[in-house]
Design a protein around this motif. Structure first.
Motif, PDB file in Angstrom:
ATOM      1  N   SER A  34       0.834  -1.199   0.000  1.00 57.02           N
ATOM      2  CA  SER A  34       0.000   0.000   0.000  1.00 57.02           C
ATOM      3  C   SER A  34       0.879   1.263   0.000  1.00 57.02           C
ATOM      4  CB  SER A  34      -0.920  -0.018   1.223  1.00 57.02           C
ATOM      5  OG  SER A  34      -1.697   1.143   1.273  1.00 57.02           O
ATOM      6  N   TYR A  35       1.918   1.265   0.810  1.00 59.15           N
ATOM      7  CA  TYR A  35       2.864   2.379   0.861  1.00 59.15           C
ATOM      8  C   TYR A  35       3.482   2.603  -0.524  1.00 59.15           C
ATOM      9  CZ  TYR A  35       7.133   4.981   1.727  1.00 59.15           C
ATOM     10  OH  TYR A  35       8.145   5.909   1.657  1.00 59.15           O
ATOM     11  N   PHE A  36       3.949   1.526  -1.141  1.00 57.03           N
ATOM     12  CA  PHE A  36       4.604   1.646  -2.443  1.00 57.03           C
ATOM     13  C   PHE A  36       3.645   2.199  -3.500  1.00 57.03           C
ATOM     14  CE2 PHE A  36       7.426  -1.916  -0.771  1.00 57.03           C
ATOM     15  CZ  PHE A  36       8.444  -1.037  -0.412  1.00 57.03           C
ATOM     16  N   ARG A  37       2.421   1.751  -3.489  1.00 50.48           N
ATOM     17  CA  ARG A  37       1.433   2.261  -4.455  1.00 50.48           C
ATOM     18  C   ARG A  37       1.217   3.761  -4.268  1.00 50.48           C
ATOM     19  NH1 ARG A  37      -1.229  -2.605  -2.921  1.00 50.48           N
ATOM     20  NH2 ARG A  37      -1.029  -4.148  -4.569  1.00 50.48           N
ATOM     21  N   ARG A  38       1.100   4.196  -3.009  1.00 46.01           N
ATOM     22  CA  ARG A  38       0.859   5.614  -2.712  1.00 46.01           C
ATOM     23  C   ARG A  38       2.036   6.496  -3.093  1.00 46.01           C
ATOM     24  NH1 ARG A  38      -0.486   3.618   2.323  1.00 46.01           N
ATOM     25  NH2 ARG A  38       1.239   4.771   3.234  1.00 46.01           N
ATOM     26  N   HIS A  39       3.251   5.923  -3.102  1.00 47.18           N
ATOM     27  CA  HIS A  39       4.444   6.729  -3.316  1.00 47.18           C
ATOM     28  C   HIS A  39       5.095   6.528  -4.685  1.00 47.18           C
ATOM     29  CE1 HIS A  39       3.966   7.085   1.042  1.00 47.18           C
ATOM     30  NE2 HIS A  39       4.514   8.270   0.843  1.00 47.18           N
ATOM     31  N   GLY A  40       4.348   6.008  -5.642  1.00 51.74           N
ATOM     32  CA  GLY A  40       4.821   5.971  -7.011  1.00 51.74           C
ATOM     33  C   GLY A  40       5.730   4.816  -7.399  1.00 51.74           C
ATOM     34  N   TYR A  41       5.769   3.783  -6.591  1.00 46.60           N
ATOM     35  CA  TYR A  41       6.546   2.592  -6.951  1.00 46.60           C
ATOM     36  C   TYR A  41       5.720   1.749  -7.910  1.00 46.60           C
ATOM     37  CZ  TYR A  41       9.770   3.443  -3.050  1.00 46.60           C
ATOM     38  OH  TYR A  41      10.698   3.975  -2.200  1.00 46.60           O
ATOM     39  N   GLY A  42       6.374   1.019  -8.776  1.00 52.46           N
ATOM     40  CA  GLY A  42       5.673   0.098  -9.655  1.00 52.46           C
ATOM     41  C   GLY A  42       5.388  -1.191  -8.892  1.00 52.46           C
ATOM     42  N   VAL A  43       4.126  -1.570  -8.786  1.00 55.18           N
ATOM     43  CA  VAL A  43       3.738  -2.787  -8.067  1.00 55.18           C
ATOM     44  C   VAL A  43       3.087  -3.723  -9.073  1.00 55.18           C
ATOM     45  CG1 VAL A  43       2.315  -3.736  -6.214  1.00 55.18           C
ATOM     46  CG2 VAL A  43       3.412  -1.500  -5.919  1.00 55.18           C
ATOM     47  N   ASP A  44       3.739  -4.850  -9.311  1.00 57.71           N
ATOM     48  CA  ASP A  44       3.240  -5.801 -10.307  1.00 57.71           C
ATOM     49  C   ASP A  44       2.956  -7.136  -9.630  1.00 57.71           C
ATOM     50  OD1 ASP A  44       2.595  -7.346 -12.452  1.00 57.71           O
ATOM     51  OD2 ASP A  44       4.440  -6.970 -13.552  1.00 57.71           O
ATOM     52  N   GLU A  45       1.700  -7.365  -9.304  1.00 61.38           N
ATOM     53  CA  GLU A  45       1.307  -8.567  -8.578  1.00 61.38           C
ATOM     54  C   GLU A  45       1.429  -9.823  -9.429  1.00 61.38           C
ATOM     55  OE1 GLU A  45      -1.072  -8.274  -5.464  1.00 61.38           O
ATOM     56  OE2 GLU A  45      -1.234  -6.125  -5.467  1.00 61.38           O
ATOM     57  N   SER A  46       1.518  -9.653 -10.748  1.00 65.09           N
ATOM     58  CA  SER A  46       1.611 -10.833 -11.607  1.00 65.09           C
ATOM     59  C   SER A  46       3.060 -11.235 -11.875  1.00 65.09           C
ATOM     60  CB  SER A  46       0.916 -10.565 -12.939  1.00 65.09           C
ATOM     61  OG  SER A  46       1.603  -9.564 -13.659  1.00 65.09           O
ATOM     62  N   ALA A  47       4.004 -10.372 -11.511  1.00 62.90           N
ATOM     63  CA  ALA A  47       5.417 -10.650 -11.810  1.00 62.90           C
ATOM     64  C   ALA A  47       6.147 -11.165 -10.587  1.00 62.90           C
ATOM     65  CB  ALA A  47       6.101  -9.384 -12.305  1.00 62.90           C
ATOM     66  N   LYS A  48       7.006 -12.089 -10.823  1.00 61.03           N
ATOM     67  CA  LYS A  48       7.883 -12.599  -9.773  1.00 61.03           C
ATOM     68  C   LYS A  48       9.162 -11.772  -9.842  1.00 61.03           C
ATOM     69  CE  LYS A  48       8.689 -16.172  -6.976  1.00 61.03           C
ATOM     70  NZ  LYS A  48       8.039 -16.366  -5.758  1.00 61.03           N
ATOM     71  N   ALA A  49       9.560 -11.194  -8.728  1.00 65.40           N
ATOM     72  CA  ALA A  49      10.770 -10.382  -8.706  1.00 65.40           C
ATOM     73  C   ALA A  49      12.001 -11.259  -8.859  1.00 65.40           C
ATOM     74  CB  ALA A  49      10.848  -9.598  -7.397  1.00 65.40           C
ATOM     75  N   PRO A  50      12.985 -10.799  -9.626  1.00 68.01           N
ATOM     76  CA  PRO A  50      14.216 -11.586  -9.735  1.00 68.01           C
ATOM     77  C   PRO A  50      14.974 -11.563  -8.417  1.00 68.01           C
ATOM     78  CG  PRO A  50      14.449  -9.496 -10.879  1.00 68.01           C
ATOM     79  CD  PRO A  50      13.023  -9.586 -10.407  1.00 68.01           C
ATOM     80  N   ARG A  51      15.498 -12.679  -8.042  1.00 67.28           N
ATOM     81  CA  ARG A  51      16.265 -12.757  -6.807  1.00 67.28           C
ATOM     82  C   ARG A  51      17.708 -12.361  -7.097  1.00 67.28           C
ATOM     83  NH1 ARG A  51      13.621 -14.420  -2.360  1.00 67.28           N
ATOM     84  NH2 ARG A  51      11.804 -15.644  -2.784  1.00 67.28           N
ATOM     85  N   PRO A  52      18.267 -11.488  -6.250  1.00 66.91           N
ATOM     86  CA  PRO A  52      19.663 -11.127  -6.448  1.00 66.91           C
ATOM     87  C   PRO A  52      20.555 -12.345  -6.213  1.00 66.91           C
ATOM     88  CG  PRO A  52      18.737  -9.976  -4.545  1.00 66.91           C
ATOM     89  CD  PRO A  52      17.660 -10.808  -5.155  1.00 66.91           C
ATOM     90  N   THR A  53      21.597 -12.473  -7.013  1.00 65.93           N
ATOM     91  CA  THR A  53      22.508 -13.593  -6.831  1.00 65.93           C
ATOM     92  C   THR A  53      23.649 -13.175  -5.918  1.00 65.93           C
ATOM     93  OG1 THR A  53      23.691 -12.944  -8.825  1.00 65.93           O
ATOM     94  CG2 THR A  53      21.982 -14.614  -9.083  1.00 65.93           C
ATOM     95  N   ALA A  54      24.028 -14.076  -5.052  1.00 62.76           N
ATOM     96  CA  ALA A  54      25.121 -13.792  -4.125  1.00 62.76           C
ATOM     97  C   ALA A  54      26.442 -13.902  -4.869  1.00 62.76           C
ATOM     98  CB  ALA A  54      25.085 -14.764  -2.960  1.00 62.76           C
ATOM     99  N   LYS A  55      27.335 -12.981  -4.588  1.00 65.12           N
ATOM    100  CA  LYS A  55      28.654 -13.034  -5.194  1.00 65.12           C
ATOM    101  C   LYS A  55      29.489 -14.043  -4.422  1.00 65.12           C
ATOM    102  CE  LYS A  55      28.632  -8.292  -6.801  1.00 65.12           C
ATOM    103  NZ  LYS A  55      29.254  -6.982  -6.724  1.00 65.12           N
ATOM    104  N   LYS A  56      30.149 -14.901  -5.163  1.00 62.54           N
ATOM    105  CA  LYS A  56      30.998 -15.896  -4.522  1.00 62.54           C
ATOM    106  C   LYS A  56      32.405 -15.348  -4.419  1.00 62.54           C
ATOM    107  CE  LYS A  56      28.297 -19.808  -5.965  1.00 62.54           C
ATOM    108  NZ  LYS A  56      28.277 -21.168  -6.398  1.00 62.54           N
ATOM    109  N   THR A  57      32.992 -15.567  -3.260  1.00 61.66           N
ATOM    110  CA  THR A  57      34.366 -15.140  -3.053  1.00 61.66           C
ATOM    111  C   THR A  57      35.202 -16.361  -2.715  1.00 61.66           C
ATOM    112  OG1 THR A  57      33.934 -14.679  -0.717  1.00 61.66           O
ATOM    113  CG2 THR A  57      33.703 -12.836  -2.246  1.00 61.66           C
ATOM    114  N   ALA A  58      36.425 -16.326  -3.132  1.00 61.02           N
ATOM    115  CA  ALA A  58      37.319 -17.447  -2.845  1.00 61.02           C
ATOM    116  C   ALA A  58      37.674 -17.438  -1.375  1.00 61.02           C
ATOM    117  CB  ALA A  58      38.580 -17.332  -3.697  1.00 61.02           C
TER     118      ALA A  58
END
Length: 64
Positions: A34-58
């Motif tokens: 609700s906050y995001f809708r009121r403040h101009g964020y794009g809210v897409d209930e049909s889309a799955k957000a991409p998950r950030p990938t963790a950077k691997k370190t040696a």
């Protein structure tokens, strides 16, 4: 989960307890959505957000 796009392209940070990476976050919290809708964020209930990938370190060898 619902995908949320920040109004500032490429934003990384936390808003309303939702972590954004490169302008995209995800949440199922109705209050945050609700906050995001009121403040101009794009809210897409049909889309799955991409998950950030963790950077691997040696692993550093432990000193003997």
């Amino acid at each position: 989960m619902t995908a949320v796009k920040a109004p500032v392209e490429g934003f990384s940070g936390v808003v309303a307890n939702v972590e954004f990476v490169d302008g995209v976050g995800e949440t199922s919290d109705p209050t945050a959505l609700s906050y995001f809708r009121r403040h101009g964020y794009g809210v897409d209930e049909s889309a799955k957000a991409p998950r950030p990938t963790a950077k691997k370190t040696a692993a550093k060898p432990s000193p003997k």
